[in-house]
Enzyme design. Structure first.
Site, PDB file in Angstrom:
ATOM      1  N   SER A 157      48.580  44.339  67.260  1.00 44.44           N
ATOM      2  CA  SER A 157      48.077  45.703  67.404  1.00 44.44           C
ATOM      3  C   SER A 157      48.822  46.363  68.555  1.00 44.44           C
ATOM      4  O   SER A 157      49.026  45.747  69.611  1.00 44.44           O
ATOM      5  CB  SER A 157      46.573  45.702  67.684  1.00 44.44           C
ATOM      6  OG  SER A 157      46.144  46.966  68.148  1.00 44.44           O
ATOM      7  N   HIS A 173      27.009  34.576  48.979  1.00 38.65           N
ATOM      8  CA  HIS A 173      26.683  35.889  49.570  1.00 38.65           C
ATOM      9  C   HIS A 173      27.221  35.989  50.999  1.00 38.65           C
ATOM     10  O   HIS A 173      26.728  36.781  51.801  1.00 38.65           O
ATOM     11  CB  HIS A 173      25.170  36.150  49.566  1.00 38.65           C
ATOM     12  CG  HIS A 173      24.501  35.839  48.268  1.00 38.65           C
ATOM     13  ND1 HIS A 173      24.456  36.727  47.213  1.00 38.65           N
ATOM     14  CD2 HIS A 173      23.867  34.711  47.841  1.00 38.65           C
ATOM     15  CE1 HIS A 173      23.810  36.169  46.201  1.00 38.65           C
ATOM     16  NE2 HIS A 173      23.452  34.951  46.556  1.00 38.65           N
TER      17      HIS A 173
END
Length: 298
Positions: free
Chosen positions: A167, A38
């Site tokens: 970026s 999980h």
């Protein structure tokens, strides 16, 4: 025949990717990492073992691809509705028709023919074909998503060029662009596979033409997507970088929580009530902040 040749090209790239991934797994067979369920810390594993999960997926894909190749069939000479009626009218005897088909198949490589067809070869074969390509996409998507998660944790990073820009706005970023591209292609390829299933399901009697336009888009696009996907997967398998210092920090931080299962087993071994000990450990664990080791008072 073109589909089979394309599959063989993909098979070569798949094998190369598997070799690179196996080398990565061997290099990191002893690199202890936090294992997640999980996406929550669960137990320790190794980076090499985790890579074996990726590799096993590809082995399954290879097995299905090879099964498909081994069972490859051609339509043969069957005529307009699969009865060979026109060939029989020309050649007069069934034996001559059978011999002509046998010579024809030999010239095309010696593949067997489908024993029964309509006007076209069975479209289920293309459904199985795209299922195999979809399987490759599923494996690639799983791998690339794991890389993206581990890149966020700082444990792995993609190859990053000296002049590469992560970026245009944030100079510090090293976005996992190839893994993102791989997942995008994989999702596209997975969604192409139902086209062949609907084509196989939608056949009318001996032939209908509504599959032609779909096939001419779905089949080549699926192969192109699979080819690009394996190119990216192979590139990442060769160049992916592990960061042991970050991995070590995370294993140290997770150690108090992960050792609780061992404490629980030891307590039960010494006669304690499992549920009572579990509740004590659970209560203590919930009071800890991430990154803080328990104190003696804890």
């Amino acid at each position: 025949l073109i589909q089979r040749e394309a599959l063989l090209l993909l098979r070569g790239k798949l094998l190369a990717t598997m070799r690179h991934l196996a080398a990565f797994a061997r290099r990191h067979r002893d690199t202890t990492v936090v294992g997640y369920t999980h996406f929550q810390a669960a137990q320790f594993t190794t980076l090499g073992k985790r890579a074996c999960l990726w590799l096993q997926d590809l082995e399954e894909d290879l097995s299905h691809l090879d099964f498909l190749l081994a069972a490859w069939r051609l339509r043969g000479l069957k005529g307009a509705t699969g009865t060979q009626a026109s060939f029989l009218a020309l050649l007069r005897t069934p034996a001559r028709v059978a011999r002509l088909e046998k010579l024809f198949l030999k010239k095309l490589g010696g593949f067997p023919a489908w024993p029964v067809t309509g006007q076209t070869a069975p479209r289920k074969a293309e459904s199985y074909l795209l299922a195999v390509l979809s399987g490759l996409a599923q494996s690639g998507h799983r791998f690339a998503n794991d890389v993206r998660l581990l890149a966020h944790l700082g444990e792995l990073s993609e190859p990053f060029g000296k002049d590469q820009v992560g970026s245009s706005a944030m100079p510090f970023k090293r976005n996992p662009i190839r893994s993102e591209r791989l997942t995008g292609l994989a999702r596209y390829l997975i969604n192409l596979a139902p086209n062949a299933s609907f084509t196989a399901a939608g056949q009318w009697l001996e032939r209908t033409l509504d599959d032609s336009a779909n096939r001419r888009l779905a089949l080549p696009e699926a192969f192109l997507a699979a080819d690009a996907l394996l190119e990216l997967y192979g590139y990442l398998a060769v160049g992916i970088v592990a960061h042991p210092e970050v991995i070590a920090t995370h294993t140290q931080e997770a150690l108090p929580q992960i050792m609780m299962e061992n404490l629980l087993m030891k307590a039960v071994e010494n006669g304690a009530d499992r549920q009572a000990v579990h509740e004590i450990l659970r209560t203590e664990a919930l009071s800890w902040r991430p990154g803080r080791w328990p104190t003696p008072e804890d």
